[in-house]
Motif scaffolding. Structure first.
Motif, short mmCIF file in Angstrom:
data_model
loop_
_atom_site.label_atom_id
_atom_site.label_comp_id
_atom_site.label_asym_id
_atom_site.label_seq_id
_atom_site.Cartn_x
_atom_site.Cartn_y
_atom_site.Cartn_z
N SER A 113 0.83 -1.20 0.00
CA SER A 113 0.00 0.00 0.00
C SER A 113 0.87 1.25 0.00
CB SER A 113 -0.91 0.02 1.24
OG SER A 113 -1.89 -0.98 1.16
N LYS A 114 0.34 2.30 -0.60
CA LYS A 114 1.01 3.59 -0.55
C LYS A 114 0.70 4.21 0.81
CE LYS A 114 0.87 6.22 -4.25
NZ LYS A 114 2.29 6.47 -4.62
N VAL A 115 1.73 4.54 1.57
CA VAL A 115 1.53 5.13 2.90
C VAL A 115 2.00 6.58 2.96
CG1 VAL A 115 1.56 2.92 4.11
CG2 VAL A 115 3.71 4.17 3.76
N VAL A 116 2.71 7.02 1.92
CA VAL A 116 3.16 8.42 1.83
C VAL A 116 2.81 8.93 0.44
CG1 VAL A 116 5.10 10.02 1.89
CG2 VAL A 116 5.07 8.06 3.44
N ILE A 117 2.13 10.07 0.38
CA ILE A 117 1.83 10.68 -0.92
C ILE A 117 2.46 12.07 -0.99
CG2 ILE A 117 -0.30 9.39 -1.28
CD1 ILE A 117 -1.84 11.85 -0.36
N VAL A 118 2.56 12.60 -2.20
CA VAL A 118 3.20 13.89 -2.44
C VAL A 118 2.18 14.88 -2.98
CG1 VAL A 118 5.02 15.11 -3.68
CG2 VAL A 118 5.40 12.76 -2.94
N ASP A 119 2.10 16.03 -2.34
CA ASP A 119 1.29 17.13 -2.85
C ASP A 119 2.15 17.89 -3.86
OD1 ASP A 119 -0.06 19.53 -3.35
OD2 ASP A 119 -0.90 19.63 -1.32
N LYS A 120 1.86 17.68 -5.14
CA LYS A 120 2.70 18.24 -6.21
C LYS A 120 2.67 19.76 -6.23
CE LYS A 120 2.29 14.14 -9.14
NZ LYS A 120 1.92 13.61 -10.46
N GLU A 121 1.60 20.35 -5.74
CA GLU A 121 1.51 21.81 -5.72
C GLU A 121 2.45 22.41 -4.67
OE1 GLU A 121 -0.28 23.61 -7.86
OE2 GLU A 121 -0.80 21.72 -8.85
N LYS A 122 2.76 21.63 -3.65
CA LYS A 122 3.58 22.15 -2.56
C LYS A 122 5.05 21.76 -2.64
CE LYS A 122 -0.21 22.44 0.81
NZ LYS A 122 -0.72 21.99 2.12
N CYS A 123 5.34 20.71 -3.40
CA CYS A 123 6.73 20.25 -3.50
C CYS A 123 7.58 21.27 -4.25
CB CYS A 123 6.80 18.90 -4.20
SG CYS A 123 8.47 18.24 -4.36
N VAL A 124 8.71 21.66 -3.66
CA VAL A 124 9.61 22.64 -4.28
C VAL A 124 10.95 22.02 -4.67
CG1 VAL A 124 8.54 24.58 -3.07
CG2 VAL A 124 10.51 23.42 -2.04
N SER A 125 11.02 20.69 -4.60
CA SER A 125 12.25 19.96 -4.95
C SER A 125 13.47 20.48 -4.19
CB SER A 125 12.50 20.06 -6.47
OG SER A 125 11.50 19.39 -7.18
N CYS A 126 13.33 20.58 -2.89
CA CYS A 126 14.45 21.03 -2.06
C CYS A 126 15.37 19.87 -1.67
CB CYS A 126 13.93 21.73 -0.81
SG CYS A 126 13.01 20.66 0.31
N TYR A 127 14.93 18.63 -1.91
CA TYR A 127 15.69 17.41 -1.66
C TYR A 127 15.91 17.10 -0.19
CZ TYR A 127 16.39 18.16 -6.58
OH TYR A 127 16.16 18.39 -7.90
N ARG A 128 15.23 17.80 0.67
CA ARG A 128 15.32 17.50 2.10
C ARG A 128 14.77 16.10 2.39
NH1 ARG A 128 15.99 20.58 6.76
NH2 ARG A 128 14.95 19.80 8.63
#
Length: 505
Positions: A1-16
């Motif tokens: 199952s997917k347990v972590v999703i990404v909000d593409k509008e908020k991701c700034v690709s900071c690589y943290r």
């Protein structure tokens, strides 16, 4: 199952997220959004905790659970021991609220933890394993299944406390045999355990309940306190705390902690597990490893609000531990042996040989399919593309978030990261571009200098000619003036344009 999703509008690709991820390669960073591969993600939630943009979000079954309630499904709840840390002093009122919305039975996973200890010690006694790695934490199970399957034989072949509880209810409480199971959980990754074992329907994290109460102005203190429907646990209420398993096991096998290891926290845990095979071969491993992903244990798990201090959390857990042990003390005889016999009699009613056994799945193929390890020549080719030629070019600077140039090269080789994200590459490209510009300006300066000298020479010749030819002096003067103007313009271009640009480099 997917347990972590990404909000593409908020991701700034900071690589943290990659920087804090203990397994790295579950992240794909070839576009403007860093994606998560659920088949390689272990669900540790480090990326969620460390994302300052709110782009990483944990997944649970809260909405599905509410829909099931509206459809009048028959549901029971099993509640993790960490409930006392997240709803201190009113967890029984939480039970009362569950009853008010239609939950028909409520069971304490702490008692499942008591059964778990019995299963562990039964395995230790009869099978005499070289090592037992505790498995209540699904993140650790996922890590071993995906990345170090050689350790699967050492994972306890017994269910987690939650699964012990569900199987206990299905076996010894026939009225609830066909009910769906709501798991009030401190962990987003528990869903994976339910998928693999085939028990448990709705994994709803405690934070979702807290948020729901706030959003809907629900004061659970207004509901009557309701006890659990199963027998009470004794000190296994400590199971949600670091070392809680060992403290419970000590009751049955005094001194077992002397040959055990307690370890938690992603910063050290996964490095420890990675090196464990070597220690097993050397024969220096402990007999029992009590390990958890979260530094404060399940009390501050990936599905909790994580807004309490360590001492605050442990205070309420220890308070419940004291209260739970009193239940099993004989009012007329508080001797330790009497209490122990009482606990054993209770546990024996709900424990059956092989009922709580667990098998694991080797998911290493998930890693093999997605991540190919390049050979030396392939690595060298990647290094050249990254402008890593000399020994000093391998800085292992961690600016790429992988902490090692080789790891970054492997990520590039597998198309889950790109050369443009290498600090060495960026730096060398910038230096190269700067050198090219400097060379260009030098060449331009030289050309202007040549033109300037030539025009000066022409002007000198014309001035000499003016002196020699008086009759045509006016015409020459006009030409001379024009050349002077042209020369002055070129000089100004040289000084204010090329020269200034050259100084800006």
């Amino acid at each position: 199952s997917k347990v972590v999703i990404v909000d593409k509008e908020k991701c700034v690709s900071c690589y943290r997220c990659i920087s804090v991820c203990p397994v790295k390669f579950c992240n794909t960073a070839i576009s403007d959004v860093i994606e998560v591969d659920e088949n390689l993600c272990i669900g540790c939630a480090e990326c969620i905790d460390n994302c300052t943009h709110g782009a990483r979000i944990g997944v649970d079954d809260f909405d599905t659970f509410l829909k099931a309630l509206k459809n009048n499904e028959k549901i029971i709840a099993i509640i993790a021991p960490s409930i006392v840390a997240n709803f201190p002093d009113n967890y029984k009122q939480f039970n009362g609220w569950l009853k008010s919305i239609g939950i028909q039975g409520i069971f304490d996973v702490s008692f499942g933890a008591e059964l778990t200890i019995k299963s562990y010690l039964n395995h230790l006694k009869h099978n005499k394993p070289k090592l037992i790695i505790s498995q209540p934490c699904p993140v650790i199970v996922s890590f071993i299944e995906i990345y170090i399957p050689e350790l699967l034989e050492y994972l306890a072949p017994c269910d987690s406390p939650m699964m012990h509880t569900i199987k206990m209810v299905k076996t010894f409480y026939p009225d609830f045999k066909n009910h769906k199971v709501l798991v009030v959980s401190p962990c987003i990754s528990k869903k994976r355990e339910f998928d693999e074992v085939g028990y448990g329907n709705y994994n709803v994290i405690m934070k979702k309940f807290s948020d729901y109460f706030k959003e809907n102005n629900i004061n659970i203190n207004q509901f009557p306190g309701v006890d659990f429907d199963n027998a009470p646990a004794e000190r296994a209420v400590l199971f949600s705390s670091p070392g809680g398993l060992l403290r419970t096991a000590e009751r049955e096998v005094p001194g077992i902690s002397d040959n055990s290891r307690k370890i938690e926290g992603p910063e050290i845990l996964y490095k420890y597990l990675t090196g464990l095979l070597k220690d097993i071969k050397r024969g220096i491993n402990p007999v029992l490893i009590d390990c958890l992903n979260c530094p404060m244990g399940c009390n501050n798990g990936t599905g909790t609000s994580r807004d309490k201090t360590f001492d605050e959390v442990e205070y309420y857990v220890e308070k419940r531990n004291t209260e739970a042990q009193k239940v099993y003390k004989n009012s007329n005889n508080s001797r330790k042996k009497s209490s122990l016999r009482k606990i054993h009699r209770t546990l024996n009613k709900y424990w059956k040989e092989d009922l709580y056994s667990r098998k694991y799945v080797n998911h290493y193929e998930n890693f093999q399919k997605r991540i190919k390890i390049p050979d030396k020549q392939q690595l060298d080719d990647i290094y050249k593309q990254m402008n890593k030629i000399k020994k000093e070019d391998f800085k292992n600077c961690s600016n790429c978030s992988y902490n090692a140039c080789e790891q970054m090269a492997i990520a590039i080789f597998n198309n889950i990261n790109k050369i443009d994200n290498c600090h060495q590459y960026i730096n060398t490209v910038a230096i190269s571009e700067k050198n090219e510009k400097e060379q260009l300006y030098r060449e331009l300066d030289n050309k202007v200098e040549v033109i300037y000298v030539m025009l000066n020479s022409i002007l000198d010749s014309l001035q000499n000619l003016v002196q020699q030819i008086n009759d045509e002096g006016s015409v020459i003067n006009e030409v001379s003036s024009s050349i002077k103007i042209l020369l002055q313009s070129l000089y100004e271009i040289y000084e204010s344009g090329v020269g200034v640009s050259r100084k800006r480099i």
